[in-house]
Design a protein around this motif. Sequence first.
Motif, PDB file in Angstrom:
ATOM      1  N   VAL A 185      -4.809  -3.347  -3.775  1.00 53.29           N
ATOM      2  CA  VAL A 185      -5.621  -2.276  -4.373  1.00 53.29           C
ATOM      3  C   VAL A 185      -7.008  -2.745  -4.790  1.00 53.29           C
ATOM      4  O   VAL A 185      -7.852  -1.919  -5.144  1.00 53.29           O
ATOM      5  CB  VAL A 185      -4.900  -1.639  -5.588  1.00 53.29           C
ATOM      6  N   ARG A 186      -7.251  -4.046  -4.766  1.00 53.21           N
ATOM      7  CA  ARG A 186      -8.553  -4.578  -5.152  1.00 53.21           C
ATOM      8  C   ARG A 186      -8.969  -5.673  -4.167  1.00 53.21           C
ATOM      9  O   ARG A 186      -8.114  -6.338  -3.564  1.00 53.21           O
ATOM     10  CB  ARG A 186      -8.506  -5.153  -6.576  1.00 53.21           C
ATOM     11  N   PRO A 192     -13.254  -1.683  -9.923  1.00 55.69           N
ATOM     12  CA  PRO A 192     -13.028  -1.580  -8.473  1.00 55.69           C
ATOM     13  C   PRO A 192     -13.465  -2.813  -7.695  1.00 55.69           C
ATOM     14  O   PRO A 192     -12.888  -3.122  -6.659  1.00 55.69           O
ATOM     15  CB  PRO A 192     -13.840  -0.348  -8.080  1.00 55.69           C
ATOM     16  N   ARG A 222       0.836  -1.208   0.000  1.00 52.78           N
ATOM     17  CA  ARG A 222       0.000   0.000   0.000  1.00 52.78           C
ATOM     18  C   ARG A 222       0.871   1.259   0.000  1.00 52.78           C
ATOM     19  O   ARG A 222       0.628   2.199  -0.765  1.00 52.78           O
ATOM     20  CB  ARG A 222      -0.954  -0.016   1.191  1.00 52.78           C
ATOM     21  N   SER A 237      -5.124   0.066 -10.209  1.00 50.81           N
ATOM     22  CA  SER A 237      -5.971   0.998  -9.458  1.00 50.81           C
ATOM     23  C   SER A 237      -6.716   1.960 -10.382  1.00 50.81           C
ATOM     24  O   SER A 237      -7.737   2.528  -9.996  1.00 50.81           O
ATOM     25  CB  SER A 237      -5.131   1.780  -8.437  1.00 50.81           C
ATOM     26  N   TYR A 238      -6.209   2.130 -11.601  1.00 49.97           N
ATOM     27  CA  TYR A 238      -6.882   2.963 -12.603  1.00 49.97           C
ATOM     28  C   TYR A 238      -7.670   2.136 -13.623  1.00 49.97           C
ATOM     29  O   TYR A 238      -8.655   2.622 -14.190  1.00 49.97           O
ATOM     30  CB  TYR A 238      -5.852   3.791 -13.385  1.00 49.97           C
ATOM     31  N   ARG A 256       2.819   6.339  -7.243  1.00 46.88           N
ATOM     32  CA  ARG A 256       1.865   7.305  -7.793  1.00 46.88           C
ATOM     33  C   ARG A 256       2.436   8.724  -7.692  1.00 46.88           C
ATOM     34  O   ARG A 256       2.367   9.521  -8.635  1.00 46.88           O
ATOM     35  CB  ARG A 256       0.529   7.204  -7.044  1.00 46.88           C
TER      36      ARG A 256
END
Length: 322
Positions: A151-152, A127, A16, A122-123, A23
Amino acid sequence: MRVIGAAEVEAALGYRDLVERLREAFRSEIAVPLRHHHTIPALGSGPGVDPATLLLMPAWQSGRHIGIKIVTVFPGNPARSLPSIMGVYLLLDGGTGAPLALLDGPALTVRRTAAASALASSYLSRPESSRLLVVGTGALAPELALAHSAVRPIAEIEIWGRSPEKARAVAERLKSSGASVTVSDDLEAAVGRADIVTCATMAREPLIRGGWLNEGAHLDLVGGFTPAMREADDDAIGRATIFVDTREGATKEAGDIVQPLESGILTKESIAGDLFDLAHGRAGGRKDDREITFFKSVGTALEDLAAAQLVHEKDGEKGDRP
């Protein structure tokens, strides 16, 4: 100069934190020359013996840090019970050039590579994606599973590899992930069940067929790092919206991009974005739940520098404790 081993690198780079650091890095001013890529005849070179590769990957952030990764790739090493990828990372002070730390290269590489895929996911993935297929059984396989899970809401992980024994070993390493982990012997069926397909192989011929992908699937290709290597076919290119980690690197080094460009299946203009575009909001990512997204990474020294900076910071915090 601190020497920071694999265990310390891994402990410092939780997914994380690392995804968010990447990013931030893709939004920052970091100089990244195109990496040096040299082919070296391997031991016993001749017919059927793959050559070795030497990669030199520099990057710097003015006034902060300079870094360079030195990596070797020897495809024949697994037959000698050695990893195919080895190397080190040297972090220097950006103001003086003084060496600050020498970090374990493979640990840094697998963590930042997996985190870059998770950043793209993540993009680009839906989701609610909960079913992950990992194709490949090397060092990256469990790391990719853990990174995507950061992230998911991954609840089911399938592992496919040419060696069922190695696939079972990867599954065993992921038993504590909190997801249901199984091994598949049917790649087509496993792709058809997956919300996210992540591949980290040394394949030279496509493994993933575009016709196998579900509507709404996200395909993450990590393994191929030369123009001769390929993990997905032209149908996957034709059905998907294409993203890359860096345009400059992927269009020169990644067979999954270079070969479709050469054949005319893909144009540079039809690549929807890279991680710089996604991080800055210049590319919007996934459009709807039916879109198939395709992400190809070859790696960039920006990711190494960002990860090494995070390790160095955490190492300094540890040293400050009474």
